[in-house]
Design a protein around this motif. Sequence first.
Motif, mmCIF file in Angstrom:
data_model
loop_
_atom_site.group_PDB
_atom_site.id
_atom_site.type_symbol
_atom_site.label_atom_id
_atom_site.label_comp_id
_atom_site.label_asym_id
_atom_site.label_seq_id
_atom_site.Cartn_x
_atom_site.Cartn_y
_atom_site.Cartn_z
ATOM 1 N N UNK A 199 -46.869 30.060 -67.149
ATOM 2 C CA UNK A 199 -46.424 30.867 -68.288
ATOM 3 C C UNK A 199 -45.517 32.008 -67.843
ATOM 4 N N UNK A 200 -45.684 32.474 -66.616
ATOM 5 C CA UNK A 200 -44.867 33.592 -66.132
ATOM 6 C C UNK A 200 -43.404 33.200 -65.951
ATOM 7 N N UNK A 201 -43.138 31.930 -65.771
ATOM 8 C CA UNK A 201 -41.758 31.500 -65.519
ATOM 9 C C UNK A 201 -41.189 30.684 -66.669
ATOM 10 N N UNK A 202 -41.904 30.659 -67.799
ATOM 11 C CA UNK A 202 -41.511 29.784 -68.908
ATOM 12 C C UNK A 202 -40.088 30.042 -69.379
ATOM 13 N N UNK A 203 -39.682 31.298 -69.419
ATOM 14 C CA UNK A 203 -38.348 31.641 -69.909
ATOM 15 C C UNK A 203 -37.363 31.942 -68.785
ATOM 16 N N UNK A 204 -37.776 31.649 -67.555
ATOM 17 C CA UNK A 204 -36.973 32.025 -66.390
ATOM 18 C C UNK A 204 -36.550 30.820 -65.560
ATOM 19 N N UNK A 205 -37.472 29.889 -65.340
ATOM 20 C CA UNK A 205 -37.204 28.755 -64.454
ATOM 21 C C UNK A 205 -36.346 27.702 -65.147
ATOM 22 N N UNK A 206 -35.471 27.078 -64.368
ATOM 23 C CA UNK A 206 -34.683 25.951 -64.868
ATOM 24 C C UNK A 206 -35.481 24.657 -64.827
ATOM 25 N N UNK A 207 -36.420 24.579 -63.905
ATOM 26 C CA UNK A 207 -37.281 23.398 -63.790
ATOM 27 C C UNK A 207 -38.566 23.823 -63.104
ATOM 28 N N UNK A 208 -39.595 23.018 -63.304
ATOM 29 C CA UNK A 208 -40.887 23.324 -62.701
ATOM 30 C C UNK A 208 -41.476 22.037 -62.126
ATOM 31 N N UNK A 209 -42.103 22.157 -60.958
ATOM 32 C CA UNK A 209 -42.749 21.015 -60.310
ATOM 33 C C UNK A 209 -44.231 21.354 -60.137
ATOM 34 N N UNK A 210 -45.087 20.446 -60.555
ATOM 35 C CA UNK A 210 -46.528 20.616 -60.423
ATOM 36 C C UNK A 210 -46.983 19.870 -59.171
ATOM 37 N N UNK A 211 -47.534 20.608 -58.227
ATOM 38 C CA UNK A 211 -47.926 20.045 -56.936
ATOM 39 C C UNK A 211 -49.448 19.980 -56.851
ATOM 40 N N UNK A 212 -49.955 18.836 -56.458
ATOM 41 C CA UNK A 212 -51.406 18.667 -56.306
ATOM 42 C C UNK A 212 -51.673 17.747 -55.123
ATOM 43 N N UNK A 213 -52.580 18.174 -54.243
ATOM 44 C CA UNK A 213 -52.944 17.374 -53.071
ATOM 45 C C UNK A 213 -51.731 16.880 -52.289
ATOM 46 N N UNK A 214 -50.755 17.786 -52.131
ATOM 47 C CA UNK A 214 -49.621 17.477 -51.279
ATOM 48 C C UNK A 214 -48.555 16.596 -51.888
ATOM 49 N N UNK A 215 -48.658 16.330 -53.196
ATOM 50 C CA UNK A 215 -47.645 15.526 -53.869
ATOM 51 C C UNK A 215 -47.238 16.176 -55.191
ATOM 52 N N UNK A 216 -46.017 15.933 -55.608
ATOM 53 C CA UNK A 216 -45.570 16.399 -56.916
ATOM 54 C C UNK A 216 -46.019 15.379 -57.956
ATOM 55 N N UNK A 217 -46.844 15.839 -58.897
ATOM 56 C CA UNK A 217 -47.426 14.933 -59.890
ATOM 57 C C UNK A 217 -46.719 15.031 -61.242
ATOM 58 N N UNK A 218 -45.901 16.039 -61.423
ATOM 59 C CA UNK A 218 -45.148 16.169 -62.679
ATOM 60 C C UNK A 218 -43.967 17.095 -62.438
ATOM 61 N N UNK A 219 -42.832 16.794 -63.074
ATOM 62 C CA UNK A 219 -41.656 17.661 -63.006
ATOM 63 C C UNK A 219 -40.994 17.687 -64.380
ATOM 64 N N UNK A 220 -40.419 18.843 -64.725
ATOM 65 C CA UNK A 220 -39.715 18.947 -65.996
ATOM 66 C C UNK A 220 -39.466 20.385 -66.374
ATOM 67 N N UNK A 221 -39.016 20.628 -67.615
ATOM 68 C CA UNK A 221 -38.802 21.997 -68.091
ATOM 69 C C UNK A 221 -40.138 22.742 -68.230
ATOM 70 N N UNK A 222 -40.152 24.057 -67.972
ATOM 71 C CA UNK A 222 -41.401 24.823 -68.030
ATOM 72 C C UNK A 222 -42.126 24.707 -69.363
ATOM 73 N N UNK A 223 -41.407 24.779 -70.479
ATOM 74 C CA UNK A 223 -42.071 24.751 -71.776
ATOM 75 C C UNK A 223 -42.729 23.393 -72.037
ATOM 76 N N UNK A 224 -42.188 22.324 -71.453
ATOM 77 C CA UNK A 224 -42.822 21.010 -71.598
ATOM 78 C C UNK A 224 -44.184 20.998 -70.928
#
Length: 238
Positions: A199-224
């Motif tokens: 939520x802290x980067x929702x209006x700031x980041x161009x993209x966000x990557x969700x990392x879990x157990x050493x792998x990226x499990x989701x990528x996309x726009x912050x608001x998504x």
Amino acid sequence: MAEAALAIEGLVTGYDRRDVLTGISLDLPDGALVTVVGPNGHGKTTLLRAISGLLPTRRGSIRLFGKKLAGLAPHQVAAAGIVHVPQGDLLFPQMSVHENLLMGAYLENNQAVIRRRLEEVEALLPKLAERRDQLASSLSGGERRMVGIGRGLMMGGQVMLIDEPSLGLAPIIIEQVYEVIARLKASGRTILLVEENPARVADLADAIHLLDNGRIVWSGPPHDLLERDELLETYLGG
């Protein structure tokens, strides 16, 4: 689409014999702010340490504007243009704010360039000019975080890696730190930011990557991501 300032492909790295990152791939476009979020202990800081040469690349590649970084020593990675602002800042407590800032320019020999960078940092972070002669050990947590960012800016560089700038700070101080990061982005800086709270980067980041157990499990726009309750609950506790 902007050129990839930083391109990571199939990165595997870790500590001793244990792999922490098991195949990370992401691009950081030139001039963008991209955020990596995820649970504690799942590889976010490890990713930044690998990019900056503090950990070896066991497999995969890391390139800065096409130049191979994997295998370079940390000082060589810094000289190539990677600026790492670590978690917790790691200031020199018995040095003044001014001295800490100058330590960020240790690879630069041109005094005119150093003076110009210092003027730019103090213009961006005017409180550092006010605290110029104050020991780092006497600063508040928010002020220390500002010095850490300022010291990174003193390196020059092409890409900034900022590791959890909100860690341990009061909410009002976090807002101030993110105002600075927003100004950095507005100035054209290319930033890879590690954060726990999307939520802290929702209006700031161009993209966000969700990392879990050493792998990226989701990528996309912050608001998504913020609209995906199941992902938030599963990986970030809601």
